[in-house]
Design an enzyme around this catalytic site. Structure first.
Site, PDB file in Angstrom:
ATOM      1  N   ARG A  35     -21.873  31.648  28.603  1.00  0.00           N
ATOM      2  CA  ARG A  35     -22.283  31.732  30.011  1.00  0.00           C
ATOM      3  C   ARG A  35     -23.360  32.792  30.226  1.00  0.00           C
ATOM      4  NH1 ARG A  35     -16.367  30.439  32.698  1.00  0.00           N
ATOM      5  NH2 ARG A  35     -16.780  28.214  32.850  1.00  0.00           N
ATOM      6  N   LYS A 196      -3.403  11.114  33.728  1.00  0.00           N
ATOM      7  CA  LYS A 196      -2.713  10.579  34.905  1.00  0.00           C
ATOM      8  C   LYS A 196      -3.635   9.964  35.951  1.00  0.00           C
ATOM      9  CE  LYS A 196       1.256  13.656  34.829  1.00  0.00           C
ATOM     10  NZ  LYS A 196       1.906  14.756  35.550  1.00  0.00           N
ATOM     11  N   GLY A 352     -12.783  19.349  31.455  1.00  0.00           N
ATOM     12  CA  GLY A 352     -12.331  20.291  30.432  1.00  0.00           C
ATOM     13  C   GLY A 352     -12.025  19.628  29.099  1.00  0.00           C
ATOM     14  N   GLY A 375     -13.909  22.137  37.841  1.00  0.00           N
ATOM     15  CA  GLY A 375     -13.586  21.751  39.215  1.00  0.00           C
ATOM     16  C   GLY A 375     -14.779  21.255  40.014  1.00  0.00           C
TER      17      GLY A 375
HETATM   18  P1  ADP Z   1     -10.311  16.089  31.613  1.00  0.00           P
HETATM   19  O1  ADP Z   1      -9.810  17.506  31.420  1.00  0.00           O
HETATM   20  O2  ADP Z   1     -11.478  15.794  30.712  1.00  0.00           O
HETATM   21  O3  ADP Z   1     -10.607  15.759  33.039  1.00  0.00           O
HETATM   22  P2  ADP Z   1      -7.584  15.063  31.598  1.00  0.00           P
HETATM   23  O4  ADP Z   1      -7.071  16.460  31.726  1.00  0.00           O
HETATM   24  O5  ADP Z   1      -7.406  14.159  32.753  1.00  0.00           O
HETATM   25  O6  ADP Z   1      -9.135  15.082  31.129  1.00  0.00           O
HETATM   26  O7  ADP Z   1      -6.837  14.327  30.392  1.00  0.00           O
HETATM   27  C1  ADP Z   1      -6.834  14.780  29.073  1.00  0.00           C
HETATM   28  C2  ADP Z   1      -5.507  14.533  28.400  1.00  0.00           C
HETATM   29  O8  ADP Z   1      -5.114  13.172  28.471  1.00  0.00           O
HETATM   30  C3  ADP Z   1      -5.567  14.880  26.938  1.00  0.00           C
HETATM   31  O9  ADP Z   1      -4.748  16.011  26.698  1.00  0.00           O
HETATM   32  C4  ADP Z   1      -5.038  13.634  26.232  1.00  0.00           C
HETATM   33  O10 ADP Z   1      -4.161  13.919  25.151  1.00  0.00           O
HETATM   34  C5  ADP Z   1      -4.307  12.922  27.346  1.00  0.00           C
HETATM   35  N1  ADP Z   1      -4.169  11.482  27.058  1.00  0.00           N
HETATM   36  C6  ADP Z   1      -5.129  10.587  26.845  1.00  0.00           C
HETATM   37  N2  ADP Z   1      -4.625   9.382  26.549  1.00  0.00           N
HETATM   38  C7  ADP Z   1      -3.279   9.504  26.571  1.00  0.00           C
HETATM   39  C8  ADP Z   1      -2.177   8.615  26.336  1.00  0.00           C
HETATM   40  N3  ADP Z   1      -2.380   7.323  26.015  1.00  0.00           N
HETATM   41  N4  ADP Z   1      -0.939   9.115  26.447  1.00  0.00           N
HETATM   42  C9  ADP Z   1      -0.728  10.410  26.754  1.00  0.00           C
HETATM   43  N5  ADP Z   1      -1.713  11.303  26.981  1.00  0.00           N
HETATM   44  C10 ADP Z   1      -2.981  10.851  26.903  1.00  0.00           C
END
Ligand code: ADP
Ligand code: MG
Length: 394
Positions: A35, A196, A352, A375
């Site tokens: 950064r 999710k 992230g 965020g």
């Molecule tokens: P980001 O931080 O890029 O916005 P998220 O925090 O929404 O992404 O999601 C990332 C997480 O989703 C990872 O830790 C990954 O292991 C999990 N993930 C992806 N596919 C699956 C799955 N089929 N079942 C359980 N967890 C999953």
């Protein structure tokens, strides 16, 4: 998007520059200077014009009080080393002492002001604090996109009191986001993965109104597959979101084509190198979990990318932390990187875990732009106005 850029800023004046110096620290020293490096182009562009640069930043969460462990002081020396020039420090971001320290700087001199969050008025966007900050400079530059989703005194309030400009990083970020979602070259494909549906509901709703195609992957795809009647065994899914998933599919109809996995990688255990197999959606056993997209799905995604001009990506397609369940994410990222290198695709990604996944795939530097803003990136992708950006518009 129309905003003032540093090129338009006046020479030989005092610039108040909001940066993101919320760096990782270990034992009182900066442990990752990404950064700090990222702020150099803006600082150098201003000092080259003979401007004095007073840097404003927050660090951690002191909640409106002075907390010695959250001082920005330890950042001055590493910043000076990177700049190859002295960086003064003032132990308050407002007031007579800061004013005097800025006055004694030579033309082109740089000073770091103490943590803005030592003042309660920072996070409440207190107009009195914004006014005190504004009194220290002639114009304002915001180079902290990652803090732009918050209307704080140093990110928003002060921008209304002085001529306000976007810094170099902010400019790059805004130009990339505009190219991806504001005014993109169509067709535009989105990939949204991650764990999710519930955390990305607003994102999905906004994207189906903006994109030509949206591929849904990761854990959230399981909820959609379940909502469509698939037996998903012990997969991560939010069964109470099934109705919401169906509503999203219905709302997308005729506007945005939704691509769901057509085959999946399943395993009985969620651990690295667990025994795994690829199967169709009609063959998932009760004791199995979907942990990644299958190769047919990856091929379909690659085809969709080939027929798109723009890609916007948030969220991994599988449990990429645990091989072999990283494969769909890795192969899709590498395919996107190829198309970007060939000049056929504009690919913008953020989030992230998405940044971690692209680094893992070895292609983070090959995308058109990768946002590390967390965020702020997500709120922008959800179509929300970011107060710090709005304040720069003209
Ligand atoms: P980001 O931080 O890029 O916005 P998220 O925090 O929404 O992404 O999601 C990332 C997480 O989703 C990872 O830790 C990954 O292991 C999990 N993930 C992806 N596919 C699956 C799955 N089929 N079942 C359980 N967890 C999953
Ligand atoms: Mg995450």
């Amino acid at each position: 998007m129309s905003f003032r850029r540093i090129e338009d800023a006046p020479a030989s004046q005092t610039a108040l520059v909001r940066v993101d110096f919320n760096v990782p620290m270990a034992d009182g020293a900066v442990s990752d200077d990404t950064r700090l490096r990222a702020a150099l182009p803006t600082i150098q562009a201003l000092t080259a014009k003979g401007c004095k640069v007073a840097l404003l930043a927050h660090f951690d969460r002191p909640k409106g009080k002075r907390v010695a462990a959250m001082s920005l002081q330890p950042i001055a020396a590493p910043l000076a080393a990177l700049l190859g020039a002295p960086v003064a420090f003032a132990d308050d971001c407002v007031g007579d002492a800061a004013k005097a320290a800025i006055d004694t700087l030579p033309a082109g001199g740089v000073i770091l002001l103490e943590n803005t969050r030592f003042h309660a008025g920072e996070e409440t966007n207190d107009p009195a604090l914004a006014k005190q900050i504004a009194a220290l400079g002639d114009f304002y530059v915001n180079d902290a996109f990652s803090a732009a989703h918050r209307a704080h005194a140093s990110t928003e309030g002060v921008a209304h009191l002085l001529p306000a400009y976007a810094g170099k990083q902010m400019e790059r970020e805004l130009d990339a986001l505009e190219a991806a979602l504001g005014n993109p070259k169509r067709p535009v494909l989105g990939i949204v993965g991650g764990a999710k549906v519930s955390t990305k509901l607003e994102l999905l709703q906004h994207l189906i109104a903006k994109l030509d195609k949206l591929a849904i992957g990761g854990g959230m795809a399981n909820t959609f597959l379940y909502a469509q009647g698939a037996e998903i065994g012990g997969s991560l899914a939010e069964k109470d979101m099934a109705e919401t998933a169906r509503e999203i599919l219905a709302a997308a109809k005729g506007k945005c084509e939704i691509l769901l996995p057509i085959d999946v990688v399943v395993a009985k255990e969620v651990k690295a190198h667990a025994e795994a197999r690829i199967c169709g959606l009609d063959d998932i056993q009760p004791d199995e979990k979907i942990l990644d997209a299958g190769e047919k799905t990856v091929r379909k995604l690659r085809e969709a990318m080939k027929h798109s001009h723009t890609l916007i990506w948030n969220g991994p397609l599988g449990v990429f932390e645990l091989p072999p369940f990283d494969q769909a994410t890795v192969l899709t990222a590498q395919a996107a990187a190829e198309l970007v290198k060939d000049g056929k695709l504009v690919a913008v990604a953020g989030g992230g875990d998405t940044v971690a996944a692209l680094n893992h795939a070895g292609v983070a530097d090959d995308m058109t732009f990768v946002s590390t803003a967390g965020g702020a990136f997500l709120e922008w992708m959800e179509g929300k106005p970011l107060p710090g950006v709005e304040a720069l518009k003209r």
